[in-house]
Enzyme design. Structure first.
Site, mmCIF file in Angstrom:
data_model
loop_
_atom_site.group_PDB
_atom_site.id
_atom_site.type_symbol
_atom_site.label_atom_id
_atom_site.label_comp_id
_atom_site.label_asym_id
_atom_site.label_seq_id
_atom_site.Cartn_x
_atom_site.Cartn_y
_atom_site.Cartn_z
ATOM 1 N N LYS A 22 -7.360 2.793 -12.316
ATOM 2 C CA LYS A 22 -7.355 2.273 -10.804
ATOM 3 C C LYS A 22 -8.367 2.863 -9.826
ATOM 4 O O LYS A 22 -9.547 2.214 -9.332
ATOM 5 C CB LYS A 22 -6.317 1.424 -10.223
ATOM 6 C CG LYS A 22 -6.452 -0.101 -9.046
ATOM 7 C CD LYS A 22 -5.359 -0.344 -8.852
ATOM 8 C CE LYS A 22 -4.613 0.008 -8.149
ATOM 9 N NZ LYS A 22 -4.873 -0.017 -6.852
ATOM 10 N N ARG A 92 -7.772 -2.840 -0.141
ATOM 11 C CA ARG A 92 -7.581 -2.152 1.107
ATOM 12 C C ARG A 92 -9.332 -1.468 0.580
ATOM 13 O O ARG A 92 -10.098 -0.784 1.534
ATOM 14 C CB ARG A 92 -6.752 -1.051 1.105
ATOM 15 C CG ARG A 92 -6.220 -0.037 2.471
ATOM 16 C CD ARG A 92 -5.278 0.502 2.737
ATOM 17 N NE ARG A 92 -5.525 1.816 2.906
ATOM 18 C CZ ARG A 92 -5.961 1.522 4.918
ATOM 19 N NH1 ARG A 92 -5.790 1.072 5.455
ATOM 20 N NH2 ARG A 92 -6.707 2.396 4.688
ATOM 21 N N ARG A 121 -1.098 0.812 7.373
ATOM 22 C CA ARG A 121 -1.733 0.626 6.568
ATOM 23 C C ARG A 121 -3.775 0.925 8.040
ATOM 24 O O ARG A 121 -4.759 -0.248 7.697
ATOM 25 C CB ARG A 121 -3.017 0.510 5.239
ATOM 26 C CG ARG A 121 -2.026 -0.092 5.125
ATOM 27 C CD ARG A 121 -2.126 -0.260 3.669
ATOM 28 N NE ARG A 121 -2.301 0.160 2.129
ATOM 29 C CZ ARG A 121 -2.311 0.216 1.585
ATOM 30 N NH1 ARG A 121 -2.308 -1.122 1.331
ATOM 31 N NH2 ARG A 121 -2.806 1.265 0.499
ATOM 32 N N ASP A 304 3.496 5.766 -5.230
ATOM 33 C CA ASP A 304 3.344 4.532 -5.712
ATOM 34 C C ASP A 304 4.337 3.977 -6.886
ATOM 35 O O ASP A 304 3.620 2.897 -7.541
ATOM 36 C CB ASP A 304 1.358 4.441 -6.815
ATOM 37 C CG ASP A 304 0.303 4.107 -5.543
ATOM 38 O OD1 ASP A 304 1.352 3.519 -4.378
ATOM 39 O OD2 ASP A 304 -0.654 4.265 -6.095
ATOM 40 N N ILE A 326 5.286 7.698 3.014
ATOM 41 C CA ILE A 326 4.128 8.230 3.294
ATOM 42 C C ILE A 326 3.436 6.463 3.617
ATOM 43 O O ILE A 326 2.749 5.905 4.773
ATOM 44 C CB ILE A 326 3.530 8.126 1.768
ATOM 45 C CG1 ILE A 326 3.343 8.750 0.916
ATOM 46 C CG2 ILE A 326 1.366 7.737 2.013
ATOM 47 C CD1 ILE A 326 2.791 10.169 1.262
HETATM 48 C C1 UD1 Z 1 -4.566 4.971 -2.087
HETATM 49 C C2 UD1 Z 1 -4.223 4.921 -2.729
HETATM 50 C C3 UD1 Z 1 -2.916 4.529 -3.213
HETATM 51 C C4 UD1 Z 1 -1.637 5.267 -2.883
HETATM 52 C C5 UD1 Z 1 -2.061 5.596 -1.936
HETATM 53 C C6 UD1 Z 1 -1.314 7.176 -0.877
HETATM 54 C C7 UD1 Z 1 -6.374 3.767 -3.402
HETATM 55 C C8 UD1 Z 1 -7.227 3.037 -3.833
HETATM 56 N N1 UD1 Z 1 -5.187 3.491 -2.770
HETATM 57 O O1 UD1 Z 1 -4.573 4.785 -0.624
HETATM 58 O O2 UD1 Z 1 -2.610 3.333 -4.222
HETATM 59 O O3 UD1 Z 1 -0.065 4.305 -2.382
HETATM 60 O O4 UD1 Z 1 -3.628 6.562 -1.367
HETATM 61 O O5 UD1 Z 1 -1.684 7.890 -1.837
HETATM 62 O O6 UD1 Z 1 -6.700 4.344 -3.889
HETATM 63 N N2 UD1 Z 1 -3.599 6.431 7.405
HETATM 64 C C9 UD1 Z 1 -3.673 6.092 8.463
HETATM 65 N N3 UD1 Z 1 -4.979 6.202 8.746
HETATM 66 C C10 UD1 Z 1 -6.117 6.245 7.588
HETATM 67 C C11 UD1 Z 1 -6.208 6.040 7.155
HETATM 68 C C12 UD1 Z 1 -4.700 6.291 6.657
HETATM 69 O O7 UD1 Z 1 -2.673 6.253 9.893
HETATM 70 O O8 UD1 Z 1 -6.990 5.612 8.719
HETATM 71 C C13 UD1 Z 1 -2.070 6.318 6.862
HETATM 72 C C14 UD1 Z 1 -1.347 5.018 6.031
HETATM 73 O O9 UD1 Z 1 -1.218 4.089 6.940
HETATM 74 C C15 UD1 Z 1 -0.533 5.437 5.041
HETATM 75 C C16 UD1 Z 1 -0.565 6.874 4.673
HETATM 76 O O10 UD1 Z 1 -2.023 7.530 6.017
HETATM 77 O O11 UD1 Z 1 0.401 5.472 5.935
HETATM 78 C C17 UD1 Z 1 -1.526 7.039 3.390
HETATM 79 O O12 UD1 Z 1 -2.995 6.453 3.621
HETATM 80 P P1 UD1 Z 1 -4.211 6.978 2.714
HETATM 81 O O13 UD1 Z 1 -3.687 8.225 1.974
HETATM 82 O O14 UD1 Z 1 -5.301 6.992 3.218
HETATM 83 O O15 UD1 Z 1 -3.669 5.599 1.442
HETATM 84 P P2 UD1 Z 1 -5.039 4.070 0.353
HETATM 85 O O16 UD1 Z 1 -6.783 5.768 0.753
HETATM 86 O O17 UD1 Z 1 -4.682 3.311 1.754
#
Ligand code: UD1
Length: 418
Positions: A22, A92, A121, A304, A326
């Site tokens: 996915k 998201r 997020r 995850d 995370i």
């Molecule tokens: C992706 C995955 C998700 C997985 C996550 C962490 C997809 C579709 N989803 O989510 O399944 O759980 O990686 O491995 O690939 N953060 C910020 N600011 C931002 C972006 C992120 O503070 O602009 C923080 C988030 O709140 C979170 C952490 O960074 O605490 C990790 O987020 P991120 O790695 O961005 O996860 P996703 O890409 O949303």
């Protein structure tokens, strides 16, 4: 809302094939917007999240054809640069479409993305990276408009190795002028898969899989065929289903190196693991042992898998401790597991799980995608009948989960009414 009805108490045994990933499919589908021709993708899982993403592509003007495991996307006549709010808010990862639309048109408009409620997020890292690439950002009443005359390569140092932000930067800078360097980049296998796919199209991305990624702007991309990687979280979930039921599973899975921390923890809990070409064998002990887990960015233990492993440990001998580093809101499933007799206490980022002798069937509610899957696992081993409601969350991310578990000997079916 539909439910899974599960009659617990059956050992899972047999062979099961892991579907396409996915989290790799979503940015790769987005990448097809950058190719002004046809991209043929194989093994994209048929789940709600990929269906919504393809809906958005059609809205933008892409032609999408689906046939037997193949999806053909023609992006020649894409005209729209705006993602409608009702689609954007459903998940998201729609946010990576912004990077692809920007990369192609230097303009994109979208609302804040939705998705599972597992924490704040935010998308601040995505937006500040876009700014570094010379993109102007205007935020007004929940909408974000990004625009520039040209995207210019830049050095972007991420405060946190965000998966989505790393993908968005790659997508936005494929056609940029000059070189973009991401430091503290996320190193997840899904990013390697995205880079492999884009490089096959003719992009110039180096270093994916390390924490420094360099993207040299390309002039043109070409048509390709690409098969997405298998889903490492589904692989882990199926192995845990084997482990919690005391079963014996053969997983058809080509990249066991992607799930090393999961395999290590399963071994530590007493499972026998054997890896042979394209297969992972798991033999569960009579009783699992407690283990401690800390979630970390890749190559650490994946967030995850946290809930799924937690439910596996509810019946283990001893006390397990989990630290979720995370996402701050990823223990909502615990209250549901407690209804089934699990002993879990949560304090901040930490969950303490005291192994119990049995779980009992109950009516429990999926709180998010992986939280829902963890309840299914508990249902597989609980005495009596478990009803897992709100399974739309689970269907977003797992392809044919009920069918795969049934083939392994579980008794599980979908009730559309419950
Ligand atoms: C992706 C995955 C998700 C997985 C996550 C962490 C997809 C579709 N989803 O989510 O399944 O759980 O990686 O491995 O690939 N953060 C910020 N600011 C931002 C972006 C992120 O503070 O602009 C923080 C988030 O709140 C979170 C952490 O960074 O605490 C990790 O987020 P991120 O790695 O961005 O996860 P996703 O890409 O949303």
């Amino acid at each position: 809302m539909s439910s899974y009805i599960i009659e617990g108490g059956r050992k899972l045994e047999g062979e099961v094939t892991v579907s396409g990933s996915k989290n790799a499919s979503l940015p790769i589908i987005a990448a097809s917007i950058l190719n002004k021709g046809t991209t043929k993708l194989y093994d994209i899982p048929n789940i709600q999240d990929t269906r919504i993403t393809l809906e958005i592509l059609k809205y933008l003007g892409c032609k999408v054809k689906k046939s037997h495991g193949k999806i053909e996307i023609n992006s020649k006549n894409v005209t729209k640069k705006e993602i409608p709010e009702h689609l954007m808010s459903q998940m998201r990862s729609t946010v990576v479409l912004a990077g692809a639309i920007l990369g192609r048109f230097k303009e994109a408009r979208f609302s804040y993305p939705g998705g599972c409620d597992i924490g704040a997020r935010p998308i601040d890292l995505h937006l500040s990276a876009f700014k570094k690439l010379g993109i102007n950002i205007i935020e007004d009443s929940g909408f974000i408009t990004c625009k520039c005359d040209k995207i210019v390569g830049a050095n972007i140092d991420l405060d946190f190795p965000s998966v989505g932000a790393t993908e968005n930067i790659i997508l936005a800078s494929v056609y940029a002028e000059g070189v973009t360097t991401i430091t503290n980049a996320a190193m997840e296998p899904e990013i390697v898969d995205l880079a492999k796919c884009l490089n096959k199209m003719g992009a110039k991305i180096e270093g994916a899989g390390t924490n420094i990624i360099k993207i040299t702007g390309a002039n043109k991309l070409k048509d390709i065929n690409y098969t997405v990687m298998q889903d490492r979280i589904e692989a882990g979930t199926l192995l845990c289903a084997g482990a919690i039921t005391g079963g014996n599973i053969i997983l058809n899975y080509k990249t066991p190196e992607h799930i090393t921390p999961i395999l290590n923890k399963l071994e530590e809990s007493g499972c026998k693991i054997k890896i042979e070409k394209d297969k992972v064998y798991l033999q569960a002990p009579k009783k699992l042992k407690a283990v401690d887990i800390k979630t970390m960015p890749y190559p650490g233990f994946p967030t995850d898998m946290q809930s799924v492993f937690a439910s596996t440990l509810t019946l283990a001998k001893g006390t397990s401790m989990i630290i979720e580093n995370i996402f701050e809101n990823r223990y909502r499933y615990a209250a549901e597991l407690k209804k089934m007799g699990a002993k879990i206490t949560i304090e901040g980022k930490t969950a303490v799980i005291k192994g119990v002798r049995k779980l009992s069937g109950a009516k429990v509610k999926s709180t998010d995608l992986r939280g829902g899957a963890c309840l299914v696992l508990a249902g597989l081993v609980a005495r009596g009948t478990t009803t897992v409601t709100n399974i739309e969350y689970i269907l977003r991310g797992y392809e044919k989960l009920d069918e795969k578990l049934t083939n392994l000997g579980a008794k599980i079916y979908i009730d559309e009414e419950n």
